[in-house]
Write a protein that holds these residues in place. Structure first.
Motif, PDB file in Angstrom:
ATOM      1  N   TYR A 182       0.839  -1.196   0.000  1.00 20.44           N
ATOM      2  CA  TYR A 182       0.000   0.000   0.000  1.00 20.44           C
ATOM      3  C   TYR A 182       0.875   1.247   0.000  1.00 20.44           C
ATOM      4  O   TYR A 182       0.610   2.213  -0.734  1.00 20.44           O
ATOM      5  N   LEU A 183       1.913   1.226   0.828  1.00 18.39           N
ATOM      6  CA  LEU A 183       2.826   2.382   0.859  1.00 18.39           C
ATOM      7  C   LEU A 183       3.577   2.528  -0.463  1.00 18.39           C
ATOM      8  O   LEU A 183       3.876   3.645  -0.902  1.00 18.39           O
ATOM      9  N   LEU A 184       3.903   1.378  -1.081  1.00 24.36           N
ATOM     10  CA  LEU A 184       4.569   1.440  -2.384  1.00 24.36           C
ATOM     11  C   LEU A 184       3.692   2.155  -3.389  1.00 24.36           C
ATOM     12  O   LEU A 184       4.140   3.042  -4.143  1.00 24.36           O
ATOM     13  N   ASN A 185       2.398   1.766  -3.447  1.00 20.25           N
ATOM     14  CA  ASN A 185       1.474   2.447  -4.356  1.00 20.25           C
ATOM     15  C   ASN A 185       1.317   3.913  -3.990  1.00 20.25           C
ATOM     16  O   ASN A 185       1.083   4.765  -4.851  1.00 20.25           O
ATOM     17  N   LEU A 186       1.425   4.196  -2.705  1.00 21.91           N
ATOM     18  CA  LEU A 186       1.233   5.563  -2.242  1.00 21.91           C
ATOM     19  C   LEU A 186       2.397   6.461  -2.642  1.00 21.91           C
ATOM     20  O   LEU A 186       2.210   7.619  -3.026  1.00 21.91           O
ATOM     21  N   TYR A 187       3.640   5.885  -2.604  1.00 23.48           N
ATOM     22  CA  TYR A 187       4.820   6.708  -2.834  1.00 23.48           C
ATOM     23  C   TYR A 187       5.363   6.612  -4.264  1.00 23.48           C
ATOM     24  O   TYR A 187       6.291   7.343  -4.610  1.00 23.48           O
ATOM     25  N   GLN A 188       4.818   5.701  -5.060  1.00 24.75           N
ATOM     26  CA  GLN A 188       5.431   5.511  -6.386  1.00 24.75           C
ATOM     27  C   GLN A 188       5.196   6.693  -7.314  1.00 24.75           C
ATOM     28  O   GLN A 188       5.924   6.875  -8.292  1.00 24.75           O
ATOM     29  N   ASN A 189       4.178   7.504  -7.026  1.00 26.34           N
ATOM     30  CA  ASN A 189       3.938   8.676  -7.869  1.00 26.34           C
ATOM     31  C   ASN A 189       4.735   9.895  -7.440  1.00 26.34           C
ATOM     32  O   ASN A 189       4.670  10.938  -8.080  1.00 26.34           O
ATOM     33  N   LEU A 190       5.442   9.772  -6.313  1.00 23.93           N
ATOM     34  CA  LEU A 190       6.285  10.888  -5.881  1.00 23.93           C
ATOM     35  C   LEU A 190       7.517  10.983  -6.780  1.00 23.93           C
ATOM     36  O   LEU A 190       8.142   9.977  -7.108  1.00 23.93           O
ATOM     37  N   GLN A 191       7.849  12.199  -7.210  1.00 30.15           N
ATOM     38  CA  GLN A 191       9.009  12.404  -8.090  1.00 30.15           C
ATOM     39  C   GLN A 191      10.271  12.516  -7.230  1.00 30.15           C
ATOM     40  O   GLN A 191      10.761  13.603  -6.922  1.00 30.15           O
TER      41      GLN A 191
END
Length: 772
Positions: A182-191
């Protein structure tokens, strides 16, 4: 130096010192300001990135707090069921967990670690040892973190919440397992940058996860988190050393109030300052340019002052300097005259100066009533020596020949080298022919003696010398050189180490015209007429561009006869068509032989007489020879004299057009010998014109020497005709022709007519050296 000049020089030096000091102060101030500005910019960039990291840590903290808020719903549901005296039902909780994006499993444990209920379909083991000690350190937070080892899993974060229920002493511990995906999906859009990372730490310093540009990472942390864990601040800025790559990282941390978690965001200083470094480099380049401009301006001012100072000093030395300058100019003039008039290898006069001195001495000999003799000397076997022993030995031999000639002649005699192995000597103030013969025989003996001083010990050569006497054999130097060359050729034919005097009679060998006329028919049948070839050179690059085939009569009775002796007799006997066809066939055979040897064939031009041009069988003869010897038509060129064109009828012109249609080139020879040349050249498909030697005879290396020649070349080039100059004998003529735009040239300056064996050297090495 006078006192006023001394005072002026001191004033200039003082001003120079002031200017240098001011310039250095300006440059120093510029660099100090640049350093201060760069430092300010660096601090500003770092402050901006600290704010960015702070904002990012607060965003991540807020996301984690939202996740923790979701635990309240599950905790309330479990407490409600337990207050009724029932264990939480697995079914409803499993349904709820299936729709939850954050938690993967919910489990209720007893105080001793036994599983009371779980949303998992599999049987779960007891909690492993050490979990109670871990929770005892987290009593101050409502939500605790179990060690991942307590559940035997590493890809989830177990959140533990104690639940106190009246009437049950073994109850209870609620464990919600948060999915790291869940955290991976949450942070994967961070540049995130390449060296930027988000860390989720426990209050004890264990790193639960690390989000980087490539995804989530679990495992050992490369940073020492002691400082931020011991800090009493809920959030703050750090500067940490990465233990692996030894780089410093900017960081910002935030501690959560509801759980023993710390959020830390870090970015390497090198990545944060990347844009600053690019701007810094541009700024430094600008400062360097400004510095160079300032330094250049200073140097320019100093140089101008130095020039003025030098000028002031040179006022007192002007007479001495002028004298030195005049002396140097005289030396340079003498050197240039020597270079223009001397052969660079032997130091002898070259052709140009020999011709000028020859004119002067001929005039003096005429006034004194004495003879003068021109000796044309050619070394036997020189080409073989040069090819077998090398050019160095050949050059040494030429130098030794020049020394022997100089040592055995008077100072009043003129010794020159025309090029290659050709030396020309003028014997001045000769009283009688016997003196000439005696001196020439002496030269033959001296030059034929061995040359032990050369590297190739025992090397020997011999001269062939032709002699022309003035005024008997000619009144001008050009005629004497030409006749001496003819006599030399006869001497070479007669054997080595010989000399021959030129005989100016028509028969040339004490034979009458009647005897020659009687010999000509049999000579044609026996094939005594042979072709020699004079090369044509492109004036751009001095590469061989082709040859002119010149006929010679090698008579067994009379020796070598030149065309001027026998061609008029051949015309009188109307044998020119037969001789012309024989020469055409001989040329075709020679071209085929060269082609079979693998040589690159260059065009060869052959002269046609008026009787040959009017011969109706000429086109058919050419077609038959081309087919019989498998020739490329462009290998053949036919030269038609300018004077012969005025006698051509319509039938002859049609025949020449048929010849051109075969692909054979047509050349107008002796162009300029008549006034109607340009009119005639437009009537026939000529490819080339060959200038008459009369047009270039008096050129003296000035573009204004011959306006008619310049105009002729210009008109021919506009008509897209190739222009060839023949009879080129001096460097002045060559230079003028190049400037006027002439394409090719031939003449004694490059080479006399040679036999077919020497043509191979030109075909194998087209690039020639022309010594001016």
């Amino acid at each position: 130096m006078s006192p006023p000049l001394e005072r002026d020089a001191i004033t200039i030096s003082s001003l120079q010192g002031v200017l240098i000091a001011l310039a250095m102060l300006v440059i120093l101030a510029t660099w100090i300001f640049a350093g201060y500005q760069l430092r300010q910019n660096r601090e500003q960039v770092l402050d901006e990135h600290k704010v960015i990291l702070q904002n990012l840590s607060l965003v991540v903290s807020e996301n984690i707090n939202q996740v923790l808020d979701r635990t309240e719903a599950f905790k309330t549901l479990v407490r409600l069921q337990l207050s009724r005296g029932e264990l939480p039902a697995a079914g409803p909780l499993a349904t709820l967990m299936a729709t939850d994006p954050v938690f993967t499993r919910m489990t209720v444990y007893s105080r001793d670690g036994r599983v009371l209920n779980s949303t998992s379909a599999t049987n779960l083991p007891r909690l492993q040892q050490g979990w109670q000690a871990s929770l005892s350190h987290q009593r101050t937070w409502p939500i605790n973190i179990l060690p991942s080892e307590a559940l035997g899993k590493s890809w989830s974060v177990p959140l533990a919440m104690p639940i106190n229920t009246p009437g049950r002493s073994d109850c209870c511990l609620l464990v919600l397992e948060m999915d790291l995906g869940y955290l991976l999906n949450l942070y994967q859009n961070l540049q995130l940058g390449r060296e930027t990372s988000i860390h989720v730490l426990t209050a004890q310093g264990a790193e639960l996860l690390r989000a980087e540009r490539g995804g989530l990472v679990t495992g050992r942390s490369a940073f020492d988190n002691t400082v931020l864990l011991k800090s009493r601040l809920n959030q703050g800025t750090t500067r940490d050393l990465h233990t692996d790559n030894q780089r410093y990282y900017l960081g910002h941390f935030a501690k959560l109030e509801r759980a023993p978690l710390v959020i830390a965001v870090r970015q390497s200083e090198s990545e944060a300052l990347a844009g600053y470094h690019r701007q810094r480099n541009k700024f430094l380049v600008s400062v360097v340019i400004i510095t160079l401009i300032a330094a250049g301006g200073l140097l320019w001012l100093l140089r101008m002052m130095h020039v003025r100072e030098v000028q002031l000093r040179e006022l007192q030395q002007s007479e001495q300097r002028n004298m030195k300058l005049l002396a140097r100019l005289r030396r340079e003039h003498e050197d240039s005259v020597k270079a223009a008039s001397r052969d660079h290898l032997t130091g002898l006069y070259n052709r140009r100066l020999f011709t000028e001195l020859g004119h002067s001495h001929l005039a003096g000999s005429k006034r004194q009533g004495r003879f003068a003799a021109v000796c044309f000397i050619d070394l036997d076997r020189f080409k073989a020596i040069n090819d077998t022993l090398g050019h160095k030995v050949g050059d040494n031999l030429l130098q030794e020949v020049a020394r022997r000639l100089t040592d055995n002649l008077r100072e009043s005699d003129i010794v020159s080298r025309f090029g290659g192995d050709e030396f020309v000597v003028m014997l001045t103030a000769v009283k009688q022919q016997a003196d000439v013969e005696q001196k020439v025989q002496r030269l033959v003996d001296v030059l034929a003696a061995p040359y032990p001083e050369l590297e190739a010990g025992g090397l020997a050569t011999s001269p062939s010398i032709g002699v022309a006497m003035a005024p008997r054999d000619g009144m001008d130097i050009e005629t004497l050189i030409k006749h001496a060359d003819i006599a030399m050729y006869r001497a070479k034919r007669g054997g080595r180490a010989q000399f021959r005097l030129f005989d100016s009679q028509d028969a040339a060998q004490e034979v009458s015209t009647e005897e020659l006329q009687a010999l000509i028919p049999e000579a044609i049948e026996r094939g005594e007429f042979q072709l020699h070839f004079q090369p044509r050179l492109f004036l751009r690059g001095y590469e061989t561009g082709g040859f002119e085939a010149l006929v010679r009569w090698e008579s067994p009775q009379q020796g070598l006869l030149m065309p001027a002796v026998f061609l008029p007799l051949v015309e009188q006997q109307q044998l020119m068509p037969a001789l012309g066809y024989q020469l055409l066939r001989q040329l075709a055979q020679q071209l085929r032989q060269w082609a079979d040897e693998g040589l690159d064939i260059l065009p060869v031009a052959l002269n046609l007489s008026a009787s040959q041009i009017n011969d109706p069988t000429l086109p058919g003869q050419l077609r038959m020879l081309i087919e019989e010897y498998r020739l490329t038509p462009g290998w053949l060129e036919l030269e038609i004299g300018d004077q012969d064109l005025q006698h051509l009828g319509d039938q002859a012109i049609r025949q020449l057009r048929l010849v051109s249609e075969l692909g054979v080139g047509l050349v107008m020879d002796d162009f300029g010998s008549s006034e109607e040349g340009l009119q005639r050249v437009s009537r026939l498909p000529f490819n080339c014109i060959k200038l008459s030697p009369a047009l270039i005879r008096h050129i003296r290396n000035s573009f204004d020497d011959n306006v008619l020649l310049s105009a002729t070349i210009s008109v021919a080039r506009k008509m897209r005709l190739r222009v060839v100059a023949k009879g080129v004998e001096t460097p002045d003529q060559l230079v003028y022709l190049k400037l006027a735009g002439c394409d090719e040239a031939q003449g004694f300056l490059f080479s006399r007519a040679v036999e077919e064996a020497e043509v191979r050297d030109y075909l194998q090495t087209p690039k020639r050296k022309v010594k001016l």
